[in-house]
Design a protein around this motif. Structure first.
Motif, short mmCIF file in Angstrom:
data_model
loop_
_atom_site.label_atom_id
_atom_site.label_comp_id
_atom_site.label_asym_id
_atom_site.label_seq_id
_atom_site.Cartn_x
_atom_site.Cartn_y
_atom_site.Cartn_z
N HIS A 84 -7.20 5.84 -0.14
CA HIS A 84 -5.78 5.76 -0.57
C HIS A 84 -5.62 4.05 -0.89
O HIS A 84 -4.72 4.05 -1.91
CB HIS A 84 -4.99 5.87 0.82
N CYS A 85 -6.24 3.35 -0.26
CA CYS A 85 -5.73 1.84 -0.70
C CYS A 85 -6.21 1.47 -2.09
O CYS A 85 -5.95 0.68 -2.89
CB CYS A 85 -6.06 0.90 0.40
N ILE A 86 -7.56 1.95 -2.27
CA ILE A 86 -8.26 1.78 -3.39
C ILE A 86 -7.40 2.39 -4.66
O ILE A 86 -7.17 1.83 -5.73
CB ILE A 86 -9.73 2.39 -3.53
N ARG A 87 -6.96 3.63 -4.47
CA ARG A 87 -6.41 4.37 -5.56
C ARG A 87 -4.94 3.64 -5.59
O ARG A 87 -4.67 3.45 -6.85
CB ARG A 87 -5.99 5.89 -4.99
N VAL A 88 -4.29 3.13 -4.84
CA VAL A 88 -2.77 2.59 -4.88
C VAL A 88 -3.14 1.11 -5.84
O VAL A 88 -2.45 0.85 -6.57
CB VAL A 88 -2.20 2.26 -3.75
N SER A 89 -4.08 0.44 -5.33
CA SER A 89 -4.39 -0.60 -6.02
C SER A 89 -4.75 -0.71 -7.46
O SER A 89 -4.48 -1.53 -8.10
CB SER A 89 -5.58 -1.73 -5.27
N ASN A 90 -5.09 0.39 -7.96
CA ASN A 90 -5.60 0.73 -9.02
C ASN A 90 -4.16 1.20 -10.10
O ASN A 90 -4.24 1.37 -11.27
CB ASN A 90 -6.68 1.59 -9.54
N MET A 91 -3.03 1.50 -9.24
CA MET A 91 -2.10 2.36 -9.96
C MET A 91 -1.12 1.12 -10.43
O MET A 91 -0.85 -0.05 -9.99
CB MET A 91 -1.21 2.96 -8.97
N PRO A 92 -0.53 1.34 -11.56
CA PRO A 92 0.30 0.25 -12.22
C PRO A 92 1.79 0.44 -11.31
O PRO A 92 2.15 1.49 -11.16
CB PRO A 92 0.70 0.72 -13.69
N SER A 93 2.48 -0.47 -10.84
CA SER A 93 3.56 -0.55 -9.96
C SER A 93 4.77 -1.08 -10.83
O SER A 93 4.69 -2.22 -11.31
CB SER A 93 3.44 -1.38 -8.80
N ASP A 94 5.92 -0.21 -10.82
CA ASP A 94 6.97 -0.68 -11.44
C ASP A 94 8.10 -0.93 -10.38
O ASP A 94 9.23 -0.94 -10.74
CB ASP A 94 7.47 0.27 -12.64
N MET A 95 7.66 -0.91 -8.90
CA MET A 95 8.55 -1.56 -8.07
C MET A 95 9.26 -2.66 -8.07
O MET A 95 8.45 -3.80 -8.50
CB MET A 95 8.17 -1.13 -6.57
N ALA A 96 10.50 -3.01 -7.81
CA ALA A 96 11.11 -4.16 -7.63
C ALA A 96 10.50 -5.04 -6.72
O ALA A 96 10.22 -4.65 -5.59
CB ALA A 96 12.75 -4.14 -7.29
N MET A 149 0.85 -1.34 -0.07
CA MET A 149 -0.01 -0.11 -0.15
C MET A 149 0.95 1.28 -0.14
O MET A 149 0.33 2.35 0.19
CB MET A 149 -0.95 0.06 1.16
N HIS A 150 2.05 1.07 0.04
CA HIS A 150 2.98 2.29 0.17
C HIS A 150 4.08 2.22 -1.00
O HIS A 150 5.19 2.82 -0.90
CB HIS A 150 3.92 2.45 1.12
N LEU A 151 3.87 1.42 -2.12
CA LEU A 151 5.01 1.34 -3.20
C LEU A 151 4.90 2.58 -4.13
O LEU A 151 5.97 3.03 -4.56
CB LEU A 151 4.61 0.16 -3.94
N GLN A 152 3.66 3.26 -4.14
CA GLN A 152 3.53 4.34 -5.08
C GLN A 152 3.65 5.75 -3.98
O GLN A 152 3.13 5.86 -2.92
CB GLN A 152 2.19 4.47 -5.92
N PRO A 153 4.17 6.81 -4.66
CA PRO A 153 4.25 8.03 -3.70
C PRO A 153 2.89 8.57 -3.73
O PRO A 153 2.40 9.25 -4.49
CB PRO A 153 5.06 9.02 -4.85
#
Length: 1082
Positions: A221-233, A138-142
């Motif tokens: 916040h959690c809903i928004r993050v879950s819909n974001m594409p993540s490029d984190m390793a 839930m905190h991979l994106q800024p």
């Protein structure tokens, strides 16, 4: 909570908060100077004038302290570390506040009655914020907005609690002085001391609704993050798939026990279990492949398994589960869909995951020191052995010198002269059949490899067979990893009965035993003198070592523990530095550091062994990095830890302990783990790992977030504090203490295991350690363990916490000063399998009363081992009857009554001490394999009962006396007995026959002064391998020597005879000599 415990907790809280303040403050501030002496003021007795002065100094910094009692700003964070992210910093600060709330709840109930409920709610809300902030996905994106909102609320909590803290601080210092009231009065003239409960109640009423306002923001916040594409390793690397079984087990536990935690989300939990089970099955299918393109899917699958574990085990509220569970299910489905192309054909060796890009290991320079006897033995087998085709396997751990020695004998003039054809090839861990065929053909035909590259495998194989037919040949195949190689190639090597040979080098014992025609040469470690000789030759070439470096050089050589590779690595370090004593002393002092920083290619030899491990053995091997350097590790403890971690997979008709032991034996057979001591029956008692391999484990484990070793020391306590803080993403922490005080393990929401060695100070366990499964502490005062409800393994010294919450506990180890009263609840815990009490345990008075008053008394458990349990009467025995699954039992008997243990029909090992059996017969379990009796008086009838135990393999009799000082054995007794030990027994005559011990392998007599002689007929037992005599009467020694003379043609029978007149060191060396082999490879 007792007043004494409250005082300890108060001191803990003060020190934790003060260290935190020091940690986030600028190093140059006056606050730091004041804090440096705080710990000694709290822990030592000091005078009133010093207390007054120090308290007044702290009071002068009150405003500075208050500013620091908030979430650190960006400038403060930059002073700490560049790697901490903001949500971690907020969580750490919350974690400092929580113990203060805990202490408030311990205050006089009447005093806090009006605020108790609000404080409990506040504690719960802060606990959830730690869970949310630690939910990494839930905190991979800024998304800084939610963090700002959380900070605002948390800072208000800090402001609310600051007056409490400052009051704690003053009281912690002043209550140690008899002039307590005088100091308080002096301080109150300068600053307000104390807390107004009414005002606090009002502040809480204003504060708590703000947590409710946070919840919809967190949801958004959690809903928004879950819909974001993540490029984190990804967070993890490909170590093992054990996490799937572990998390599936946790989910099933929630489902089966209908936990209140999942009311309203039961269906989603069931669906999550089904989806994760399907993903785990797919991951296992993928894992057996050797295609690099599938590795990313595996890593994503492992990541989601860890994410599921965190969410379900961190005790979030149901509303958060309602939000997160659908997200997890969707993530799992997406990963499964990404594998729609299907999995390639499954390997014939499931569970094996080998390196995808293996490299040929470097060949060490041909400087050979030692192994003279091994070299002669190999040459004898090559030149003068049987005429039939024979395999000679040189076996040993990586870096032991197998290839170097094999190259030397391969090029020996007598070998060159002996064979018509010779060929050498490096197999390495992932071989291609065609490459091996070309390497051998090009060698025996003296042609370039390019001449063979365009031919098919069968053509090459046919050419090889015809080229060797009728020739005496030697094929040296270096670094063989798999039995499949011999299965593939043996038909290409003709056996014409003219003395041809195949020479293998391998680190896997299973390979060495691949053929019944194999001769196994197990390489030993080098001696200290041999290590020193090799080190000199590598560092100084043809020159002599300067006299001033000899002693320190020998110390460095000794630190290599007999491994040539370690000597070569250290020689590389020394060769590149000036030949000065102080520089070499630094190398000797920081041996492990130099090993870990070495970039030499020879380290690849070790890493290849790890990469070739089956996936289920990888976490077991890496776990050795958790133990201290050169530590002798008890096997039963190691196995219990592996099981608690979830590394051991269930197998039908096998106990988890037996499966885990099989894992260990695989690691031993692969030369990665060393046997240190063996049990009396030959099983492995303790083991260890070479320092080079331990450094390898530590490095790989830390890189993969599997394990972090934290070294705590007094020289830099703040750095020790920060080390635990900085590695909160690690799944395991091993804390090695050097006489230091560490007052809190700060923050670890993802930590599954805490292993702490020699931690002597009172310790407060962080409230963030919610997922911990293993807790191994040697500290007499530990607070907060009751929060660790997922524990499977608990080792603790001192007082046991309340056990009501530990529904999953499997192994309990208690170090106590006195005998330990066993809480009734332990006897009714279905998950608990092992209880060990170092000073002994006894059943509680309430349990004894229930057993006495209730004829149908019953308890329900699955205990498999108890040691040591005190037995005083029949009531104790009645309670013990309720544990029918026991396999191992140690009993301390406190009365002259006879006890019947025949009801324990699964019992395999029983130790009774001291046992008075004089009043009648003893009844024993029929399946018993090992029996130890201490302090018994044994009649002929009792010995007959023991002798008729049809499965008994080990019998130890210590300080026992035989009726009439005579032991007459009879035919048909001891049918399976392999090991017999008589220690300090009162016996003069021993009348027996070789037929009475038909399978005896080992006989030990220790301190037996009364026995006149060892029956000579025992030497004729065909299975006997060893007779050992330690400090016995001279007649016994002479009789042992006589048997030795009579059996001199029996190469299978060995003798150890240590006279009572020899030195104590010789005595103990003899006791450990068999079956212990230091750093044994076999």
């Amino acid at each position: 909570m007792s007043s004494e415990l409250r005082d300890i907790l108060l001191d803990e809280i003060v020190l934790i908060v003060m260290k935190y303040i020091a940690f986030v403050s600028s190093p140059s501030t006056l606050v730091i100077d004041a804090l440096k002496s705080l710990e000694s003021f709290i822990s030592e007795d000091i005078g009133i004038d010093e207390i007054k002065k120090f308290v007044q100094e702290l009071v002068s910094f009150e405003k500075e302290f208050e500013v620091l009692f908030k979430v650190p700003n960006q400038q403060m964070i930059s002073n700490i570390s560049s790697t901490l992210n903001p949500n971690q910093v907020v969580a750490v600060f919350i974690n400092v506040l929580l113990p203060m709330l805990e202490h408030i709840l311990c205050i006089d109930p009447d005093f806090i009655a009006c605020i108790k409920g609000s404080i409990q709610i506040l504690r719960t809300e802060l606990g959830f914020l730690i869970t949310f902030l630690g939910d990494t996905a839930m905190h991979l994106q800024p998304t800084n907005n939610i963090l700002i909102d959380v900070e605002v609320v948390v800072n208000e909590v800090g402001s609310l609690l600051y007056p409490f803290f400052f009051t704690y601080l003053v009281f912690a210092l002043t209550t140690r002085s008899p002039s307590f009231s005088e100091i308080i009065q002096a301080v109150e003239n300068e600053v307000e001391i104390g807390v107004d409960i009414g005002n606090l109640d009002l502040s809480l009423s204003d504060l708590l609704p703000k947590f409710e306002l946070l919840k919809p923001k967190i949801k958004e916040h959690c809903i928004r993050v879950s819909n974001m594409p993540s490029d984190m390793a990804p967070n993890t690397a490909l170590v093992s798939l054990f996490i799937f079984d572990s998390v599936l087990d946790d989910l099933m536990h929630l489902i089966n026990n209908k936990s209140d935690r999942i009311v309203g989300v039961n269906d989603q939990i069931v669906m999550l279990h089904e989806e994760l089970m399907l993903l785990g099955s797919s991951a296992m299918d993928i894992a057996v492949q050797q295609e690099a393109e599938h590795e990313d899917i595996l890593i994503r699958a492992i990541d989601i398994a860890y994410e599921v574990e965190y969410v379900i085990n961190s005790f979030p509220p149901v509303w958060y589960l309602t939000l997160r569970l659908p997200q997890l299910i969707e993530k799992i489905r997406l990963i499964r869909m990404s594998n729609v192309a299907g999995v390639p054909e499954v390997s014939k060796y499931p569970g094996e995951q080998v390196s995808l890009q293996s490299k040929e290991p470097p060949i060490l320079e041909d400087i050979v020191v030692g192994f003279d006897n091994m070299e002669i033995e190999i040459l004898e087998q090559l030149v003068r052995g049987t005429d039939q085709l024979q395999i000679i396997s040189i076996y040993g751990m990586p870096g032991i010198g197998k290839t170097t020695l094999a190259n030397k004998v391969y090029n020996n003039p007598s070998v060159v002269y002996r064979f018509d054809k010779r060929a050498i090839c490096v197999v390495s861990q992932k071989y291609k059949k065609k490459h091996i065929l070309i390497a051998i053909l090009s060698s025996i035909k003296n042609l370039k490899k390019e001449n063979f590259e365009n031919r098919e495998d069968e053509s090459l194989a046919d050419d090889l067979y015809k080229s060797l037919k009728g020739m005496r040949y030697l094929i040296f195949m270096d670094d063989v990893w798999d039995t499949e190689l011999w299965d593939d190639f043996q038909r290409y090597f003709p056996d014409d009965g003219i003395g041809s040979r195949i020479l293998f080098t391998t680190r896997n014992k299973e390979i060495a035993e691949a053929s019944p025609r194999s001769v196994i040469i197990a390489l030993p470690f080098m001696s200290e003198d041999e290590c020193w000789e090799l080190l000199q030759r590598k560092v100084f070439k043809d020159e002599n070592c300067p006299p001033q470096l000899i002693d320190i050089g020998k110390q460095i050589a000794t630190n290599c523990h007999g491994l040539p590779l370690a000597v070569v690595v250290m020689a590389g370090v020394l060769a590149d530095m000036e030949k000065k004593e102080h520089l070499w002393q630094k190398v000797a002092t920081n041996f492990s550091l130099h090993i870990s920083q070495t970039q030499d290619n020879s380290i690849q030899l070790l890493e290849l062994s790890y990469k070739h491990l089956p996936m289920h053995l990888r976490p077991c091997f890496l776990y050795f990095g958790a133990f201290e350097e050169d530590m002798e590790i008890p096997v039963r403890k190691l196995i219990s830890l592996w099981i608690a971690e979830g590394f051991v997979k269930k197998e039908e008709k096998k106990s988890l302990e037996d499966v885990a032991l099989g894992y260990l034996m695989k690691l031993i057979d692969r030369s990665l783990v060393l046997v240190v001591r063996r049990r009396f029956d030959g099983g492995v008692k303790t083991c260890m790992i070479h320092d080079l391999l331990r450094e390898l484990c530590s490095r790989i484990a830390e890189e993969n977030n599997f394990l972090k070793v934290v070294n705590v020391n007094n020289d830099d306590p703040l750095r020790s504090f920060s080390q635990v803080l900085m590695y909160q993403q690690q799944h395991r922490l091993s804390i090695n203490n050097e006489q230091s005080l560490i007052h809190s393990l700060t923050f670890g929401p993802h930590v599954r295991s805490l292993l702490c060695f020699d931690l002597q100070s009172p310790t407060l366990i962080s409230f963030s350690f919610k997922a911990v499964r293993v807790f191994d502490f040697f500290s007499w005062d530990v607070n907060g363990i009751e929060h660790l409800v997922h524990l499977r393994y608990l080792k603790i010294s001192g007082t046991l916490p309340s056990m009501e919450s530990f529904h999953r506990l499997e192994c309990l180890v208690v170090h106590s000063i006195d005998e330990f009263e066993i809480p009734d609840i332990l006897l009714n815990m279905l998950s608990l399998r092992h209880m060990h009490f170092f000073r002994g345990g006894y059943f509680s008075a309430s349990c004894l009363q229930q057993a006495t008053n209730n004829e149908s008394f019953h308890i329900n458990n699955n205990l498999q081992s108890i040691s040591v349990i005190r037995m005083s009467d029949e009531t104790d025995l009645k309670i013990l009857r309720c544990s029918p699954n026991l396999r191992r039992l140690k009993v301390s008997i406190r009365s002259s009554l006879n006890y019947s243990f025949e009801f324990l029909n699964q019992l395999e090992s029983l130790k009774l001490e001291p046992c008075n059996l004089s009043s009648g017969l003893i009844s024993l379990p029929l399946n018993l394999k090992q029996l130890t009796l201490v302090g018994a008086h044994l009649s002929p009838e009792q010995m007959d009962i023991i002798g008729k135990l049809e499965y008994l393999e080990v019998l130890k009799l210590q300080t026992v006396d035989f009726e009439g000082n005579q032991w007459d054995t009879s035919e048909g007794g001891f049918p399976q007995l392999k090991c017999l030990k008589l220690s300090q027994v009162q016996i003069e005559e021993w009348n027996t026959s070789s037929d009475h011990f038909p399978r005896l392998q080992r006989l030990v007599l220790q301190s037996c002064d009364g026995l006149k002689m060892i029956p000579p007929i025992l030497g004729d037992i065909p299975t006997l391998q060893m007779i050992e005599v330690y400090v016995c009467a001279k007649d016994i020694e002479e009789s042992a020597k006589k048997i030795q003379e009579e059996q001199q043609d029996n190469e299978e029978l060995q003798f150890i005879i240590i006279s009572k007149y020899e030195t104590e060191d010789q005595f103990f060396d003899g006791i450990l000599q068999f079956p212990r082999v230091p750093f044994s490879l076999i």
